[in-house]
Design a protein around this motif. Sequence first.
Motif, PDB file in Angstrom:
ATOM      1  N   GLY A 137       0.833  -1.201   0.000  1.00  0.00           N
ATOM      2  CA  GLY A 137       0.000   0.000   0.000  1.00  0.00           C
ATOM      3  C   GLY A 137       0.866   1.247   0.000  1.00  0.00           C
ATOM      4  N   PRO A 138       0.360   2.351  -0.564  1.00  0.00           N
ATOM      5  CA  PRO A 138       1.168   3.575  -0.669  1.00  0.00           C
ATOM      6  C   PRO A 138       1.566   4.163   0.672  1.00  0.00           C
ATOM      7  N   GLN A 139       0.771   3.898   1.723  1.00  0.00           N
ATOM      8  CA  GLN A 139       1.077   4.442   3.039  1.00  0.00           C
ATOM      9  C   GLN A 139       2.360   3.846   3.618  1.00  0.00           C
ATOM     10  N   SER A 140       2.871   2.789   3.011  1.00  0.00           N
ATOM     11  CA  SER A 140       4.077   2.142   3.505  1.00  0.00           C
ATOM     12  C   SER A 140       5.357   2.826   3.044  1.00  0.00           C
ATOM     13  N   VAL A 141       5.217   3.909   2.281  1.00  0.00           N
ATOM     14  CA  VAL A 141       6.360   4.753   1.940  1.00  0.00           C
ATOM     15  C   VAL A 141       6.223   6.060   2.709  1.00  0.00           C
ATOM     16  N   ILE A 142       7.266   6.435   3.458  1.00  0.00           N
ATOM     17  CA  ILE A 142       7.228   7.689   4.205  1.00  0.00           C
ATOM     18  C   ILE A 142       8.137   8.719   3.543  1.00  0.00           C
TER      19      ILE A 142
END
Length: 762
Positions: A137-142
């Motif tokens: 998921g995109p939220q897993s890149v900070i």
Amino acid sequence: MKNINTSRRNFLKSSAIIGAVTAMPGTLAKLGANSLEPSEKFVKSYCEMCSSRCPISAKVVGKKNICIEGNELASGSTTSVCARGASGVNQLYDPKRLVKPLIRVGKRGENKWREASWDEALNLVATKMQEIKDKYGPQSVIFTCKSCQTHKLMTNFASSFGSPNCFSHHSICPITYEMVCEQMYGIAKLKRDFANAKYIVNFGHNLFEGIVVSDTKKMAKFIGKKDTKLLVLDPRFSVVASKADEWLPVKPGTDLAFVMALIHTWIKNDTYDKEFIQNFTIGFDKVVEATQDTTPEWAEKICDIKADDIRRIAGEIWAAAPRVIIDFGHNTTTTKAEYMRTRAIMVANALMGNFEVKGGIFGGKKAKAYNKLAGENVCDDITNPDKDFKVPKVTRLDFAGEDGKHKFVGRSKGVLMDVADAIMSEKPYPIKGWFNIRMNPLINIAGTNKIREAIDKVEFIVVSDIYMNDMTNLADVVLPESTYLERDEGIEDKSSQKPTYMIRNKVVDPVGDTKDGASIFRELARILKVDGLYKWNNIRDWRMLQAKGNVELLAKLERDGWVTYDVPGILFHEKDSVAKFVKRFPKAAEFVGENGLMDSQMGVKTPSGKIELFSEQVEKAFPGYGCLNTKDMDVFGGYDLCISSGKTPIHTNGHTQSLPMLNDFMNESPVWINTKTAKRKGLKNGDKVVLSNQFGKQSGTLFVTEGIREDMLFVYHGFGHVAPALENIHNVGINDSVLLSTEEGPVSATMVRNIGVKIAKA
């Protein structure tokens, strides 16, 4: 400190790219630099050698030298620059500077790289980001970045990618005072009229070391007057303390007790601005209740300042009101009580009735509001071309903006101290990618050891920076960023008592193969096909959109770098200021009351429309914190010494320590200790010592002085790098973040910069 002749010689060597530097791949030492064409005219821009962003003028002299001075059109700073600002050319031609994309070929942290083209590097970044997005998921890149225009552009890109996890340095620096000012006054970035004040109470806000040129000059002007007083409360005899009329070495962490005693004294003696409190505030009854027992005698036992002195000072401040500033400061003696300390300071300011008056505090007057008052469009207005970008409504890893401990933290800024725990625990979800630009988390964020451990769990890290620093060394892909002298940026609103703008204009073309943050994020958005909301392709487009097509405004900014208007400034609660405004703009008379003031404009953007000495909103979310309390002032944690850190006028956080010119001025930060404390512990000046606590240990050199309390140690922040490519600062000095806890203060998630330690001879 090194010999000045050595300093000058090394500076000249580094400027000519002939210093003794290991020519690792991608650096200027290996690849060389383009020659520059001399310029006859100065280019107006603004600096980025620190966060102050002072206006500058620069031009090329010869083929590799650049003359940098302040922009004479900016009245606050004029032609002045600090040592950091003057060293910009040294950064431009630093042999250690990165000028070519790099891809890691060894183990993470092994410092083995190969050069790559921008196409290869960006496509690899996009491919890895997409793989993480598809799997987790995109939220897993900070995304992390220092607060600046690049942070805004990064946030837009992160939002387009689908990640809510973007962070600025807000949570480790200005978050507390900005949150308090916004909650109480409706204005996050309140301004202080230092030059015209009669009395300033300063809690370690060291403008003579953490220099903001315009504010520092105003403070110097204030100090130079015979009818003013500067009172400094600081456990250390800092430079600003040395300029004070009175210095009180307050016990670390106890500023709150001192302010609460002032408030108690003013209320007891009936010496506060009752009319102002009645007309422009709510919650005074709660303040009375909260401070009924915070007597000077109570405070003396806590903060180590005599009760009689507190009463005397309370009387002095009231006698000078309303032209007083109780300064909320900037990274002072930070404790878990920092939110409450700052709230108490802003209550104290309100009691003195110093809002929107000369020599007090005030809000910036932006063009739209100014033109409304004037009754005509006399100042150019700008807009946000990226207003359609929104941080996705997905739970952030730190839960910022949601009910809970980070309810009031901005969703585009976040809490950096939570990143390591989220990575390690994989809660609320796995974090597998990290895009870091212009930030060094291993130096600037509490809990360095925890962050270093967490980094090993991240599958892919990309860093964009100027140097191969602690964080860059751990990346998988390195994207070399253009320096501030090599890039254009958008318009910045710098409005004070009247509308003002500034802009960064490129002084020289990039000397190597580097790109600015805007170009990096715009190109990645194209490659990843997430650029649907972008209305611009380059900075020139973005500027024109900001200016609403106003070619004249943009032309002025590109020529002058700084645009203000030939109109009077306005302070709503100052009769002379209001009268001058109305004389120039007669239509403004409709906003003036019978008392000759613009009280109708004093309404602030709070739920009540008044200055909230008590906040229902805060009290509901954090019981006991809607007004004032006396909790969490301890910074010792059972140790007999605590350590604090601060800024030096030579360096900027962890950014400039390896820069040849500045490194020659200051190449290490010793540990300050009081003479009596050193004797008690059998230590002497110059000893090698070890500082330790439950979070880590650091080694340094001792500096024995009487200019610090016996229960405190001090270091200048930004040293202690673990960066093999930066040979002159690798393993030199103390990284105070190693010793700090990631435990944060309530409400504002303050990063606590003071902590208990023990000291021993190495």
